[in-house]
Design a protein around this motif. Structure first.
Motif, PDB file in Angstrom:
ATOM      1  N   PRO A   1      23.334  29.556 -17.724  1.00  0.00           N
ATOM      2  CA  PRO A   1      23.021  30.627 -18.247  1.00  0.00           C
ATOM      3  C   PRO A   1      23.759  31.256 -19.159  1.00  0.00           C
ATOM      4  O   PRO A   1      25.109  30.967 -20.528  1.00  0.00           O
TER       5      PRO A   1
ATOM      6  N   LEU B   1      14.717  34.152 -12.717  1.00  0.00           N
ATOM      7  CA  LEU B   1      16.087  34.416 -12.868  1.00  0.00           C
ATOM      8  C   LEU B   1      16.632  33.430 -11.667  1.00  0.00           C
ATOM      9  O   LEU B   1      16.911  33.387 -10.212  1.00  0.00           O
TER      10      LEU B   1
ATOM     11  N   ASN C   1      21.519  29.215 -11.069  1.00  0.00           N
ATOM     12  CA  ASN C   1      22.409  30.349 -12.809  1.00  0.00           C
ATOM     13  C   ASN C   1      23.177  31.090 -12.138  1.00  0.00           C
ATOM     14  O   ASN C   1      24.603  31.872 -11.818  1.00  0.00           O
ATOM     15  N   LEU C   2      22.260  32.017 -10.958  1.00  0.00           N
ATOM     16  CA  LEU C   2      22.805  33.203 -10.169  1.00  0.00           C
ATOM     17  C   LEU C   2      24.459  32.954  -9.080  1.00  0.00           C
ATOM     18  O   LEU C   2      25.210  33.622  -9.826  1.00  0.00           O
TER      19      LEU C   2
ATOM     20  N   SER D   1      13.895  30.301  -7.459  1.00  0.00           N
ATOM     21  CA  SER D   1      14.503  32.197  -8.743  1.00  0.00           C
ATOM     22  C   SER D   1      13.765  33.303  -8.282  1.00  0.00           C
ATOM     23  O   SER D   1      12.804  32.969  -6.963  1.00  0.00           O
TER      24      SER D   1
ATOM     25  N   CYS E   1      16.481  39.654  -3.181  1.00  0.00           N
ATOM     26  CA  CYS E   1      17.883  38.976  -2.741  1.00  0.00           C
ATOM     27  C   CYS E   1      18.383  39.813  -2.804  1.00  0.00           C
ATOM     28  O   CYS E   1      18.333  41.038  -3.340  1.00  0.00           O
TER      29      CYS E   1
ATOM     30  N   ILE F   1      24.464  39.679 -13.324  1.00  0.00           N
ATOM     31  CA  ILE F   1      23.168  39.348 -12.862  1.00  0.00           C
ATOM     32  C   ILE F   1      22.442  38.590 -14.523  1.00  0.00           C
ATOM     33  O   ILE F   1      21.623  38.395 -14.777  1.00  0.00           O
TER      34      ILE F   1
ATOM     35  N   ALA G   1      23.078  36.012 -15.953  1.00  0.00           N
ATOM     36  CA  ALA G   1      22.375  34.717 -15.488  1.00  0.00           C
ATOM     37  C   ALA G   1      21.393  33.978 -16.125  1.00  0.00           C
ATOM     38  O   ALA G   1      20.868  32.721 -15.754  1.00  0.00           O
TER      39      ALA G   1
END
Length: 537
Positions: A85, A135, A139-140, A158, A202, A237, A240
């Motif tokens: 990220p 995304l 990573n987030l 993702s 999400c 966010i 990320a």
């Protein structure tokens, strides 16, 4: 990168090759592990036979000593995988106080370059954007320092959607939520319920206790809990995103460890970038290079043995740091930037000097090394028949022979009876032990072939003359000489390309068809070069 190269002269003879090996071996025995014997020319048949005879490999070949990228103190910034990220990349740049970092592929090769400017530009764009696409979920979770609440649900790897924050009292329109939403909220059961019903991509729950029922929540919504507040989560966010989406991948100027500094400078002058990746021979990233690294380059460190003349030394000598010279020839034209240790003695072989250095330091060479050093002394003194030979040469050779448990007489016969001349061209034989000299504005070249049967070589006289005439015409030498030294006859045939007057005046002999024979003349440095120096000096 900390190596100290020990090298003899170009077109090295046995004394030159063995001196480099013996001295490097001595220094290593004394704990100086960085000393390495190298060569700057081909190994001739005589030397190769002696190396094989005593179980050694030839030293590593070095083409030149020009300063290379590997000699520079370039930077070693963090090198990150292209999937990490942006938040991690920015932390690495900040902690390392660097403005540019290389981004790598799985195999360590270069994917791209990420700069602080790329990060700043991206941050400014996110001010006007309120969505992210594809995304990576991992990573987030990482940048939010969070946990995946419904980790056993069949959620996507993702997420994509518009980033929305559920502000208390003002968030009531459920139609704002959809599968294309990323919702950030706190301890708001009604909002959480609405988000799950709308199957948002999400749901990020900030600083709140998590209802255990959410752990088994069905559907496609990824539920993340984070200890950060909503404002921090909303900004992170965007951090990320994988760095591969931001870094430059086209038109990147790179350098290799083997690139020469002169070539690098030219490229830098025509390029506008501040930082350049450095790659090894396998194209893997090993660091980055900037312009200021070129201001004070770290030069290669060199010890010269068996020569002290620039024309006989390695290419790029003006770019090296000479640490020491060990030689038995006349002092010539090599200059140094600071005082150094010079050991120059009037003996017949450099290995005689190095043998004395072994004694002085209380180090005994191995039997194999001693045998090889004895062979080198025999070679350079022509079995003690050269006028350069001294009592010290004989004493040191006998001492080495006792360590190696060998006969000097038998070793000498083996040394000078090696075959192979018939299989080599005249040019190859001529260049085997060829040296260039610059004396009183005159350029001369002198080659020497030592043998026990000069008749076979004199049968190839026309071939040698053709080679010498070609070299003289090509490089503009005043004269080129070939010494064919016969050990048994204790003399040398002299073939030359140049003026008859030079030969007649230097040696007081009337030449005939570019040839003379000089009895008792066995040494280039003591019987040929001094005569020419006296003529022109």
């Amino acid at each position: 990168m900390n190596e100290i190269y020990v090298t003899g002269h170009r077109n090295p003879d046995t004394d030159s090759i063995v001196a480099a090996m013996a001295y490097a071996n001595l220094r290593k025995a004394l704990g100086d592990r960085e000393y390495t014997a190298v060569r700057i020319g081909s190994v001739n048949d005589e030397t190769l036979n002696m190396l094989q005879r005593f179980g050694f490999e030839p030293p590593r070949y070095v083409k030149n000593m020009r300063t290379q990228v590997c000699d520079l103190d370039f930077d070693h910034p963090p090198e990150l995988h292209c999937s990490v990220p942006l938040e991690l990349a920015w932390q690495s740049m900040r902690d390392g106080e660097v403005a540019t970092i290389p981004i790598l592929n799985d195999d360590g090769t270069l994917y791209g370059i990420l700069s602080a400017g790329d990060v700043a530009s991206y941050d400014l764009r996110t001010v006007y954007e309120n969505r992210v696409d594809q995304l990576p979920l991992f990573n987030l979770i990482s940048v939010l320092e969070g946990n995946l609440v419904n980790e056993f649900a069949q959620t996507s790897n993702s997420i994509s959607g518009k980033v929305q924050i559920a502000v208390p009292k003002s968030f009531s329109d459920e139609t704002l939520l959809s599968a294309d939403s990323i919702l950030i909220c706190g301890d708001q059961p009604e909002v959480i319920k609405a988000a799950l019903e709308a199957q948002v991509s999400c749901l990020i729950i900030c600083q709140s206790d998590i209802d255990p029922q959410l752990e088994n929540c069905p559907g496609q919504t990824s539920i993340i809990s984070t200890p950060l507040d909503a404002r921090q989560a909303a900004r992170l966010i965007y951090q990320a995103v994988p760095v591969m989406r931001l870094c430059h991948t086209e038109g990147i100027v790179t350098f290799h460890l083997s690139d020469y500094l002169d070539d690098v400078k030219e490229t830098l002058l025509s390029s506008r970038y501040r930082c350049y990746p450095v790659l090894d021979e396998n194209e893997k990233v090993v660091g980055t290079l900037s312009r200021f690294h070129l201001l004070r380059p770290r030069r290669k460190r060199v010890v010269l043995v068996d020569h002290n003349e620039a024309a006989q030394s390695v290419s790029g000598l003006d770019q090296v740091e000479i640490l020491e010279i060990i030689d038995h020839h006349r002092l010539a034209d090599i200059q140094t930037r600071q005082p150094i240790s010079v050991r120059n003695e009037p003996v017949g072989s450099t290995n005689t000097i190095i043998t004395a250095m072994y004694q002085e330091h209380g180090v005994m060479p191995s039997p194999a090394m001693a045998g090889l050093m004895a062979a080198a002394i025999l070679s350079d003194t022509v079995m003690f028949k050269s006028p350069t030979c001294t009592k010290k040469d004989k004493a040191m050779a006998e001492r080495l022979a006792r360590i190696a448990n060998i006969s000097l007489k038998e070793l000498g016969k083996e040394l000078f009876s090696a075959s192979g001349a018939e299989d080599r061209s005249a040019e190859e034989l001529f260049m085997t032990d060829y040296k260039q000299f610059h004396i009183a504005e005159k350029d001369i070249g002198v080659s020497q072939i030592t043998c026990i049967d000069s008749a076979r070589l004199m049968d190839r006289r026309e071939e040698f003359m053709e080679t010498m005439n070609s070299l003289r015409s090509k490089y503009g030498y005043d004269i080129i000489i070939l010494m064919i030294t016969d050990v048994l006859r204790e003399g040398s045939h002299i073939l030359y390309s140049g003026s008859d007057d030079i030969i007649q005046q230097a040696f007081n002999v009337q030449p005939r068809d570019n040839h003379i024979f000089l009895p008792k003349v066995m040494s280039r440095k003591k019987q040929i070069i001094p005569m020419l120096t006296a003529l022109w000096g």
